[in-house]
Design an enzyme around this catalytic site. Structure first.
Site, PDB file in Angstrom:
ATOM      1  N   ASP B 167      -2.103  -8.347   1.338  1.00  0.00           N
ATOM      2  CA  ASP B 167      -1.796  -7.154   0.543  1.00  0.00           C
ATOM      3  C   ASP B 167      -3.101  -6.486   0.128  1.00  0.00           C
ATOM      4  O   ASP B 167      -4.077  -6.550   0.872  1.00  0.00           O
ATOM      5  CB  ASP B 167      -0.938  -7.584  -0.668  1.00  0.00           C
ATOM      6  N   HIS B 264      -1.091  -2.771  -6.028  1.00  0.00           N
ATOM      7  CA  HIS B 264       0.066  -3.254  -5.272  1.00  0.00           C
ATOM      8  C   HIS B 264      -0.016  -4.757  -5.025  1.00  0.00           C
ATOM      9  O   HIS B 264       0.950  -5.495  -5.236  1.00  0.00           O
ATOM     10  CB  HIS B 264       0.123  -2.475  -3.951  1.00  0.00           C
ATOM     11  N   SER B 632       8.637  -3.616  -1.282  1.00  0.00           N
ATOM     12  CA  SER B 632       7.414  -4.380  -1.570  1.00  0.00           C
ATOM     13  C   SER B 632       7.625  -5.311  -2.755  1.00  0.00           C
ATOM     14  O   SER B 632       6.963  -6.334  -2.852  1.00  0.00           O
ATOM     15  CB  SER B 632       6.261  -3.437  -1.911  1.00  0.00           C
TER      16      SER B 632
END
Lengths: 255, 1067
Positions: B167, B264, B632
């Site tokens: 990620d 994120h 996600s």
């Protein structure tokens, strides 16, 4: 019954052997291996033909299609190395070019001299899809039409799968008795076993396009030019055959 | 269409919210217990509500009686909470405890003590409440039956399991990554804390890579690995944005700069395996304790996503954060080598290719025993599911039922509950519709401006080409301070970011906003002013009233968390739907998990100066949290569950874990979406919503491994049947891969699917099958299986079409039950007349091909053929294209230097057409580089009928049975090498008048219902050096046709690249 027939076939073989020895024309016969390597790749509908040397191969529609007047794809040449991209179940053991009979069809083989013999061939089951269980699904069927009329049929189970799950090519030595027969034509087809273990492929009992086979390396013999000697030989064969038929009729009640 | 990086803009949170809420009165945390029994012990005392206490075994939370009683409790709780309406409610309980946790003033506590509905009020100390709600929603913390309890409680759940997060990195200051605890047992980075984690597992081979803002000291016994992969990113020659760090540290998130798009990776990693008991806050508002799904798992981050300058960024910020494929592949490889047990991949992926490079990397990871969870994508409700390979678990996203909401009252219109984090009470504030508050009166506007007037654009939004294509929306729509100051403005959801609308109102001097939904569903956001997001129906009521009453006013309450006020789970509108576009015979997504309004850690906000100080180590930044949504967010939930199941069953394979999760799911509630995208169909929810406590003991699993997957690839044709691999392992039909879902795209009258189950229970058990599929007779053979522990049983599911129409999917299920376990699989099938491959390929100048077709009727079949025909080769030059729509409008307009158009006439009765670009036919490739060209095909009416947008110039559009007309093919210079490329395009238009190469096609004389047949093609005498095309069309009963393209490329072609463009986190 089977034992009786074996005895008969031995008798017949003796007669044929004698005939061959007697016939000077047999000296001129040519034995060759029909392996399709030189054939232009071709797909065939029922009734369409191609030639290999002295032999002519004609694809024939399935018995059901013929009975109802339909015509469609019944055979093709295949290249073991490249024709199998979309049939995931090409047989293993032959990376060269061979002939495939498809959609319950047969192939009819004739010779220019109207006389052919066959002693062995390679054959395999051409499964429509991969992933089938290892099982004998059917048989290859050889039907020879003898020079004087009448037919002989010989059939044998297809080989099973290799460890990778592909149906294998097998070599079938047809035996001296069949090898000695002189045919005007030879038909090769496949049948599939039904639930009753009967091997079917007829107008009334269709295997629904799944009786498919591959053949290669046919050990064939033909006579380039039929002549007097050959005719003599044919006469001898004819005598032998009528003898066989009589004996067979006689043997039946004993079975 | 083109893989444009997914915009993070809608999620950008503004941190300048007023934080004066604690100033007035001291609030303290309490737990308020109510008089009614909770679900787990309720025995039916209330008239009309049956008992919910389970007689034995587990509580079935989805049972109707349980849901009914929960609704009753929610109602009672709401009435009590209404007496303390200003109190922030942290959490609501109804299953093993009936009550709620709230921050209460002394006066409120006293009031509640007098309420007869209240049984007890206790001080919340130490706090044990897991207010990051999703572990509770998943039931992980249920005493006795929860998966955490089975693993010794949240203090050991996931122990020694390593989750690898591919990620955007970590923000190591988050307590979610701490390996120490303070005196209260809360995670802390304080060196004086007690070490709570032992050394990493002995078989861990990972490393702590360092760089700006990240030292070895940032790794510890919780965050045991940190690496970064930027070789591919650097190779793109992008200019990094200052907010990022060339190290495992995630980029800054939020603050004044809309280009700060990090966080994120922090969010996903702490969701999967962050510590428990981490006190979270959103913009200063405490929202209770957060916990990862597997709170004791170890985390290893593999950073592959980078922020860089991108003038074409969809949100107009000029910055994108993307993850490049080869970096990802390297990261996955490294993670497996390091010894992770689980990988999470919340990054978009191929929608059509099971052998995309990332999927291949996961093939190997899964073969090595690593459980992989990946996000289904956020392109819903369209058919765009990504990560379609069967060896990983593809996760859709759905809602949970914690609801941060506030009430808005418009006297005359009513009182409405909506989504909100509002912390400022509004009373009787004058209210106006946005369309009546613009600088130019609505009636005097252009039609485009009128459409936009209620959407509350900011000036930046109007300046963005993607939000305002062609600049048609003008400043006439700007909110007029003279009309807005001091008022609540009613804006519509749509087009622009929700928080932007609040910003637009605040800029104009507004006091608050009512945001009317557009049907996409309510979302609580941190707005810069008091705001409530109400449903479309409530919004319409409010707008009708306000529009008709110049004196309309609004009152707004503070937001409070509540549970169960809305039905959950419901599929998120954005969650990408199936069917699987790479293989219709395997179901994707596999399942769904919470992915809406998920609270977890993120990066902190900041500017260039702060970033530099962090980079050189002179500043230790604060932790931060955010509520995000996306697949996600759902994927790391499943990664965390994978870690828990691996912890509980160390011998389970990745496929077994996936099976356990899938066969124990329950269905989502109706999302109201029409057609095949409806949330209750398997295309949206897969097998259903995860129910991890049942997954711990599924009874049976559908296992598979490397050899099964290879056979699948051989049967799918992705590996050549005569390749060494396929001749070694064999092939299976794709629908016979041993998945816990059963999907068959072409039932030709009848079909047989084969599966094998393994008893993973502790005792011999006899399972009985039941199956249903509307329109089909379904039999399972054998219908009972008696299996010893560890034993396997193989069965077939036999479908016979009795009334299902052709070409229509039908939905049913297969369930095995032994009385204690229910093992449910979705069963999905579509009837067909003719099933044939779409393409046959060869490189030989002469040859034959045999193709097996499937047929769904009995009778004759006819065959038409076209070709073989060499390519029509045309050369052109294209320059870099910067149009925001990927060249569509330029192509429609007839083309340009950067969108080069070629008109192509397609005659009546054409069987196929193909347009193709290849790398080797481009100048950039010849110069040793890569031209990234794309292709677009329009029909005579200007509709896009085909497009191709890979990361190189290998592009192809194929049309089968195209309608006659004048088509237009456009070559688009997405990124030609040095700004310009010369290319040669190949095109073929094939009709039955085209002959060549002795091309012949035969079809069976007769075909049969549920049968097969062989279609043969042959050709000969082609000239080497040319690429030929042909087409075969089979026409069957009812004029149903099927077209197969025959491609004979005699140019001895190079292996083709098949790269997707740079990919963005799919949040």
């Amino acid at each position: 019954m089977i034992r009786t027939r074996s005895l008969l076939q031995s008798t017949l073989a003796t007669a044929l052997l004698s005939a061959a020895v007697w016939a000077p024309g047999a000296q001129a016969s040519i034995t060759s291996m029909l392996d399709f390597e030189g054939v232009t790749p071709v797909a065939l509908n029922g009734g369409e033909s191609f030639s290999v040397g002295d032999y002519r191969l004609t694809a024939m529609d399935s018995p059901l299609a013929q009975a109802y007047g339909f015509t469609g794809g019944a055979g093709q040449t295949m290249d073991g190395a490249s024709s199998c991209g979309v049939i995931v179940a090409c047989p293993s053991g032959d990376a060269s070019r061979y002939y495939a009979g498809t959609n319950d069809g047969s192939v009819n083989i004739t010779a220019a001299a109207n006389d052919l013999q066959i002693s062995s061939l390679k054959y395999a089951f051409l499964a429509p899809i991969g992933g089938l269980m290892d099982f004998t699904y059917g048989q290859l069927v050889l039907t020879g039409t003898k020079l004087n009329g009448g037919t002989i049929t010989l059939s044998r189970d297809f080989a099973g799968q290799d460890p990778q799950g592909n149906f294998m090519f097998d070599t079938w030595d047809l035996g001296a008795d069949f090898a000695k027969e002189h045919f005007s034509s030879l038909s090769i087809s496949a049948c599939l076993f039904n639930d009753a273990a009967v091997c079917i492929n007829s107008a009334t009992d269709s295997p629904m396009n799944q009786a498919q086979f591959a053949i290669d390396d046919l050990q064939m013999t033909t006579v380039p030019e039929p002549g007097t000697a050959a005719l003599l030989a044919l006469g001898a064969i004819g005598m032998a055959m009528s003898a066989r038929r009589r004996l067979a009729n006689k043997a039946l009640p004993q079975a | 269409m083109k893989l444009r990086p997914v915009s993070l803009g809608v999620l950008a949170l503004v941190t300048t919210i007023a934080t004066s809420i604690h100033a007035q009165e001291v609030r303290r945390p309490y737990i308020v217990q109510l008089a009614d029994k909770p679900v787990a012990t309720y025995t039916g005392e209330v008239a009309g509500l049956p008992a919910t206490k389970p007689a034995s075994g587990k509580l079935n939370v989805s049972a109707a009686d349980v849901q009914a009683y929960m609704a009753y409790l929610d109602q009672k709780q709401a009435s009590v909470q209404a007496t303390v309406a200003n109190a922030p409610v942290l959490y609501q309980y109804n299953t093993v405890f009936n009550g709620f946790a709230a921050l209460l003033t002394d006066a409120e506590v006293r009031a509640l003590k007098k309420n007869s509905e209240v049984a007890a009020i206790t001080v919340d100390e130490p706090r044990k409440l897991e207010t990051n709600y999703t572990p509770k929603f998943l039931g992980l913390d249920q005493p006795g039956v929860g998966l955490w309890d089975k693993l010794g409680g949240k203090g050991s759940a996931g122990e020694n399991i390593v989750i690898g997060m591919v990620d955007s990195g970590a923000w190591p200051e988050s307590p979610s990554y701490a390996d120490r605890v303070d005196a209260n047992g809360r995670p802390t980075h304080d060196p004086s804390g007690t070490l709570a984690y032992s050394a990493p597992p002995a078989d861990w081979h990972g490393a702590c890579e360092t760089g700006p803002g990240f030292t070895e000291a940032h790794c510890n016994n919780k965050l045991i690995g940190a690496r970064f992969f930027n070789a591919s990113f650097l190779a793109q020659n992008k200019t990094p944005h200052y907010s990022d760090f060339a190290s495992p540290r995630d980029a800054l998130r939020g603050g004044a700069d809309a280009g700060n798009k990090g966080g994120h990776g922090v969010h996903t990693s702490t969701t999967a395996g962050g510590n428990a008991m981490v006190a979270a806050n959103l913009g200063g508002i405490p929202v209770g304790d957060a916990s990862g799904v597997a709170p004791r798992a170890r985390l290893a981050v593999y950073k592959v996503c980078w922020s860089y300058l991108d003038a074409g960024a969809d949100d107009g910020s000029g910055v994108s954060n993307s993850c490049f494929t080869s970096d990802s592949v390297k990261a996955i490889e490294k993670a497996v080598q390091d010894g992770v047990d689980v990988i999470n991949f919340s990054i978009s992926g191929s929608q059509t290719n099971v052998l995309d490079s990332v999927e291949v990397a996961f093939f190997n990871a899964a073969s090595a025993g690593v459980f992989v969870a990946a996000s289904a994508g956020n392109s819903g409700p369209g058919n765009a599911v990504a990560h379609i390979s069967p060896w990983l678990t593809t996760v859709a996203a759905s809602t949970h039922n914690r609801f941060m909401g506030a009430n808005v009252t418009v006297p005359g219109a009513g009182t409405f509950q909506g989504a909100s984090y509002n912390q400022t009470v509004l009373a009787d504030v004058p209210t106006i519709l946005a369309r009546n508050a613009t600088v130019t009166p609505y009636a005097s506007m252009s039609a485009d401006d009128q459409k936009a007037a209620s959407l509350c654009y900011t000036d930046n939004d109007r300046a963005s080409p993607s939000l305002n294509p062609g600049g048609k929306i003008t400043a006439a729509t700007r909110l007029d301070p003279a009309k807005v100051t001091g008022k609540v403005v009613v804006c519509d959801r749509g087009v622009t970011a929700r928080v932007d609308k609040g910003a637009a109102v605040k800029t104009a001097g507004g006091a608050g906003m009512i945001l009317a939904d557009n049907g996409a569903g309510l979302v609580a956001d941190l707005h810069v002013l008091p705001a409530v997001h109400v449903s479309a129906a409530d919004g319409a009521t409010i707008k009708n009233w306000v529009g008709a009453h110049l004196d309309a006013t609004t009152s707004m309450t503070k937001a409070a968390a509540s549970v169960g006020a809305t039905l959950a789970p419901v599929m998120a509108n954005f969650s990408s739907r199936g069917p699987n576009k790479g293989d219709l015979n395997t179901l994707k997504p596999d399942l769904t998990a919470p992915g809406v309004d998920i609270i977890a850690s993120v990066s902190g906000p900041g500017d260039q100066a702060l970033r530099d100080a962090i980079a050189n180590g002179t500043v230790v930044p604060d932790p931060a949290w955010a509520s995000l949504q996306g697949t996600s967010m759902s994927s790391p939930h499943v990664a965390g569950l994978g870690a828990l199941l691996k912890n509980l069953h160390p011998d389970w394979s990745p496929a077994a874990i996936k099976s356990a999760l899938m066969t124990t799911t329950y269905g989502t509630y109706n999302d109201g979406v029409a057609g095949m995208s409806n949330g209750q169909l398997p295309w949206a929810q897969g097998a259903g919503h995860v129910q991890p406590n049942s997954a711990a003991d599924p009874g049976l699993v559908y296992d598979s491994g490397r050899t099964d997957w290879l056979r699948y690839l051989c049967g799918l044709g992705k590996l050549a049947a005569n390749s060494a691999t396929c001749t070694t392992v064999g092939a299976i039909q794709p629908y016979n891969l041993n998945l816990p879902s059963l999907t068959i795209a072409e039932v030709l009258g009848k079909a047989t699917l084969t599966r094998t189950v393994t008893n993973v229970g502790g005792a011999e058990a006899t399972y009985t099958a039941s199956a249903n599929l509307p329109g089909y007779t379904v039999t399972v053979s054998p219908s009972t299986l008696t299996l010893a522990p560890g034993a396997q049983g193989t069965f077939t599911v036999n479908l016979t079409n009795n009334s299902a129409p052709q070409g229509v999917w039908r939905y049913g299920s297969l369930t095995w039950s032994d009385g204690a376990h229910t093992v449910r699989s979705p069963l999905t099938a579509k009837a067909a007349m003719i099933s044939a491959r779409s393409e046959i390929t060869s490189e030989a100048t002469s040859g034959t091909q045999a193709m097996t077709i499937g047929t769904g009727y009995t009778g004759g079949i006819t065959v038409k053929k076209a070709g073989l025909k060499p390519a029509n080769r045309t050369t052109g030059n294209v320059v870099t294209d910067a149009s925001p729509d990927g060249g569509v409008s330029a192509c429609k307009a007839g083309g340009s230097a950067s969108v080069v158009a070629t008109n192509v006439a397609v005659p009546a009765g054409a069987l196929a057409a193909r347009f193709q670009l290849k790398d080797e036919d481009t100048s950039g490739f010849k110069a040793g580089a890569i031209d990234d060209l794309d292709m677009l095909v329009l029909d005579g009416a200007g509709n896009v009928v085909g497009n191709s947008g890979s990361a190189t110039a290998n592009e192809m559009v194929t049309l089968t049975a195209p309608a006659a007309g004048n088509y237009r093919v456009c070559v688009i210079g997405y990124a030609p090498h040095n700004g310009s490329a010369t290319y040669t395009m190949s095109s073929w238009v094939l009709s039955t008048a085209d002959t060549g190469g002795n091309f012949k096609a035969t079809a069976p004389a007769l075909v049969f219902t549920g049968g097969t047949g062989t279609v043969a093609t042959s050709w000969s005498g082609l000239a080497p050096g040319y690429s030929y095309m042909g087409a075969v069309q089979l026409v069957g009963a009812g004029n149903v046709s099927s077209t197969t393209v025959v491609s004979v490329d005699a140019t001895d072609p190079l292996p083709a690249a098949n790269l997707a463009k740079g990919q963005a986190p799919a949040n």
